[in-house]
Design a protein around this motif. Structure first.
Motif, PDB file in Angstrom:
ATOM      1  N   GLU A  56       0.821  -1.208   0.000  1.00 29.91           N
ATOM      2  CA  GLU A  56       0.000   0.000   0.000  1.00 29.91           C
ATOM      3  C   GLU A  56       0.858   1.263   0.000  1.00 29.91           C
ATOM      4  N   GLY A  57       0.247   2.344  -0.467  1.00 30.85           N
ATOM      5  CA  GLY A  57       0.905   3.640  -0.464  1.00 30.85           C
ATOM      6  C   GLY A  57      -0.026   4.708   0.073  1.00 30.85           C
ATOM      7  N   LEU A  58       0.534   5.898   0.274  1.00 30.74           N
ATOM      8  CA  LEU A  58      -0.224   7.016   0.837  1.00 30.74           C
ATOM      9  C   LEU A  58       0.172   8.307   0.152  1.00 30.74           C
ATOM     10  N   GLU A  59      -0.827   9.021  -0.315  1.00 30.49           N
ATOM     11  CA  GLU A  59      -0.641  10.376  -0.843  1.00 30.49           C
ATOM     12  C   GLU A  59      -1.450  11.308   0.036  1.00 30.49           C
ATOM     13  N   ILE A  60      -0.815  12.373   0.504  1.00 30.00           N
ATOM     14  CA  ILE A  60      -1.460  13.327   1.399  1.00 30.00           C
ATOM     15  C   ILE A  60      -1.462  14.706   0.760  1.00 30.00           C
ATOM     16  N   LYS A  61      -2.586  15.377   0.854  1.00 30.23           N
ATOM     17  CA  LYS A  61      -2.690  16.779   0.457  1.00 30.23           C
ATOM     18  C   LYS A  61      -3.160  17.562   1.670  1.00 30.23           C
ATOM     19  N   CYS A  62      -2.540  18.692   1.905  1.00 34.25           N
ATOM     20  CA  CYS A  62      -2.918  19.568   3.013  1.00 34.25           C
ATOM     21  C   CYS A  62      -3.371  20.895   2.403  1.00 34.25           C
ATOM     22  N   PRO A  63      -4.675  21.049   2.212  1.00 29.94           N
ATOM     23  CA  PRO A  63      -5.162  22.243   1.514  1.00 29.94           C
ATOM     24  C   PRO A  63      -4.843  23.529   2.270  1.00 29.94           C
ATOM     25  N   THR A  76     -16.458  10.590  -2.514  1.00 34.50           N
ATOM     26  CA  THR A  76     -16.868   9.285  -1.983  1.00 34.50           C
ATOM     27  C   THR A  76     -16.040   8.122  -2.507  1.00 34.50           C
ATOM     28  N   ASP A  77     -15.389   8.287  -3.671  1.00 33.89           N
ATOM     29  CA  ASP A  77     -14.621   7.175  -4.246  1.00 33.89           C
ATOM     30  C   ASP A  77     -13.640   7.702  -5.288  1.00 33.89           C
ATOM     31  N   HIS A  78     -12.908   6.777  -5.910  1.00 34.31           N
ATOM     32  CA  HIS A  78     -11.889   7.192  -6.889  1.00 34.31           C
ATOM     33  C   HIS A  78     -12.515   7.862  -8.108  1.00 34.31           C
ATOM     34  N   TRP A  79     -13.764   7.549  -8.418  1.00 34.58           N
ATOM     35  CA  TRP A  79     -14.434   8.214  -9.554  1.00 34.58           C
ATOM     36  C   TRP A  79     -14.617   9.697  -9.257  1.00 34.58           C
ATOM     37  N   PHE A  98       4.354   2.992 -10.449  1.00 34.22           N
ATOM     38  CA  PHE A  98       5.785   3.131 -10.197  1.00 34.22           C
ATOM     39  C   PHE A  98       6.263   2.302  -9.005  1.00 34.22           C
ATOM     40  N   THR A  99       5.374   2.091  -8.028  1.00 37.50           N
ATOM     41  CA  THR A  99       5.753   1.356  -6.818  1.00 37.50           C
ATOM     42  C   THR A  99       5.227  -0.078  -6.809  1.00 37.50           C
ATOM     43  N   ASP A 100       4.359  -0.407  -7.751  1.00 36.03           N
ATOM     44  CA  ASP A 100       3.702  -1.710  -7.810  1.00 36.03           C
ATOM     45  C   ASP A 100       2.912  -2.003  -6.533  1.00 36.03           C
ATOM     46  N   LYS A 101       2.304  -0.961  -5.975  1.00 38.70           N
ATOM     47  CA  LYS A 101       1.450  -1.110  -4.790  1.00 38.70           C
ATOM     48  C   LYS A 101       0.007  -1.268  -5.254  1.00 38.70           C
ATOM     49  N   LYS A 102      -0.703  -2.223  -4.689  1.00 34.38           N
ATOM     50  CA  LYS A 102      -2.040  -2.587  -5.161  1.00 34.38           C
ATOM     51  C   LYS A 102      -3.159  -1.795  -4.504  1.00 34.38           C
ATOM     52  N   LYS A 103      -2.818  -1.016  -3.484  1.00 34.82           N
ATOM     53  CA  LYS A 103      -3.820  -0.199  -2.798  1.00 34.82           C
ATOM     54  C   LYS A 103      -3.167   1.120  -2.432  1.00 34.82           C
ATOM     55  N   TRP A 104      -3.903   2.207  -2.620  1.00 31.65           N
ATOM     56  CA  TRP A 104      -3.363   3.520  -2.309  1.00 31.65           C
ATOM     57  C   TRP A 104      -4.368   4.301  -1.484  1.00 31.65           C
ATOM     58  N   HIS A 105      -3.874   4.945  -0.443  1.00 32.71           N
ATOM     59  CA  HIS A 105      -4.692   5.812   0.395  1.00 32.71           C
ATOM     60  C   HIS A 105      -4.476   7.244  -0.077  1.00 32.71           C
ATOM     61  N   PHE A 106      -5.560   7.919  -0.407  1.00 32.99           N
ATOM     62  CA  PHE A 106      -5.502   9.340  -0.735  1.00 32.99           C
ATOM     63  C   PHE A 106      -6.187  10.077   0.403  1.00 32.99           C
ATOM     64  N   CYS A 107      -5.426  10.941   1.071  1.00 34.33           N
ATOM     65  CA  CYS A 107      -5.962  11.667   2.218  1.00 34.33           C
ATOM     66  C   CYS A 107      -5.711  13.155   2.061  1.00 34.33           C
ATOM     67  N   ILE A 125      -7.933   3.613  -3.015  1.00 37.17           N
ATOM     68  CA  ILE A 125      -7.972   3.315  -4.445  1.00 37.17           C
ATOM     69  C   ILE A 125      -7.296   1.966  -4.646  1.00 37.17           C
ATOM     70  N   GLU A 126      -7.998   1.055  -5.294  1.00 40.26           N
ATOM     71  CA  GLU A 126      -7.486  -0.297  -5.485  1.00 40.26           C
ATOM     72  C   GLU A 126      -7.128  -0.533  -6.946  1.00 40.26           C
ATOM     73  N   TRP A 127      -6.010  -1.216  -7.138  1.00 40.59           N
ATOM     74  CA  TRP A 127      -5.422  -1.477  -8.452  1.00 40.59           C
ATOM     75  C   TRP A 127      -6.454  -2.030  -9.430  1.00 40.59           C
ATOM     76  N   ASP A 128      -7.204  -3.044  -8.999  1.00 41.16           N
ATOM     77  CA  ASP A 128      -8.129  -3.699  -9.929  1.00 41.16           C
ATOM     78  C   ASP A 128      -9.246  -2.767 -10.398  1.00 41.16           C
ATOM     79  N   LYS A 129      -9.524  -1.706  -9.660  1.00 34.99           N
ATOM     80  CA  LYS A 129     -10.563  -0.757 -10.070  1.00 34.99           C
ATOM     81  C   LYS A 129     -10.032   0.334 -10.999  1.00 34.99           C
ATOM     82  N   VAL A 130      -8.705   0.462 -11.081  1.00 35.50           N
ATOM     83  CA  VAL A 130      -8.106   1.497 -11.932  1.00 35.50           C
ATOM     84  C   VAL A 130      -7.168   0.902 -12.981  1.00 35.50           C
ATOM     85  N   GLN A 131      -7.252  -0.413 -13.166  1.00 39.28           N
ATOM     86  CA  GLN A 131      -6.354  -1.122 -14.081  1.00 39.28           C
ATOM     87  C   GLN A 131      -6.352  -0.498 -15.480  1.00 39.28           C
TER      88      GLN A 131
END
Length: 156
Positions: A56-63, A76-79, A98-107, A125-131
């Motif tokens: 898994e990975g994590l991307e953080i945005k601090c508005p 509500t979702d990746h869409w 780039f990291t071959d991580k199958k799940k990503w947390h966007f916060c 966000i899961e790999w199989d939903k964004v393949q």
């Protein structure tokens, strides 16, 4: 090289990110770690904010502006992320590749929100939903690399 400029939102994000990571770990119970630039082939790569375990990975945005946090909380979702913040969406999907991580947390994180439940938005966000989009990135990168190499060849 481009001259750098002082950008308050960027500085705010960098200063707030450690608090965001701490909050994410507290809320989710997940432990994150930093990693450096991740290469993909010889011509592409990216810098994830954090990784979570092996898959898994994590991307953080601090508005910078709190009203933007309200917009993020409504996702509500990746869409929704793709439709409303395509730059963030494509960044996450690229980092998954780039990291071959199958799940990503966007916060997103805003410590100025009064109610604790509004301080962090969190999408998974899961790999199989964004393949399909990952495949699109691969095709675009392969084309960009060919163009780059062609241009370099012409320059001698």
């Amino acid at each position: 090289p481009k001259p750098s400029s002082y950008a308050y939102p960027l500085v705010y994000g960098k200063e707030t990110e450690p608090l965001a990571v701490e909050h994410f770990e507290k809320i989710t119970g997940l432990i994150t770690e930093t990693i450096g630039f991740q290469t993909w082939g010889d011509h592409a790569g990216g810098s994830p904010d954090r990784i979570v375990g092996d898959s898994e990975g994590l991307e953080i945005k601090c508005p910078f502006y709190s009203e933007n946090q309200i917009d993020y909380l409504l996702l509500t979702d990746h869409w929704d992320l793709k439709a409303n913040y395509p730059d963030h969406y494509w960044q996450v999907v690229s980092l998954m590749l780039f990291t071959d991580k199958k799940k990503w947390h966007f916060c997103t994180y805003d410590p100025r929100m009064i109610d604790d439940k509004h301080k962090m938005s969190h999408l998974v966000i899961e790999w199989d939903k964004v393949q399909e989009d990952i495949d699109t990135i691969v095709i675009a990168l392969e084309s960009a690399v060919r163009l780059k190499l062609e241009m370099l060849s012409r320059l001698g």
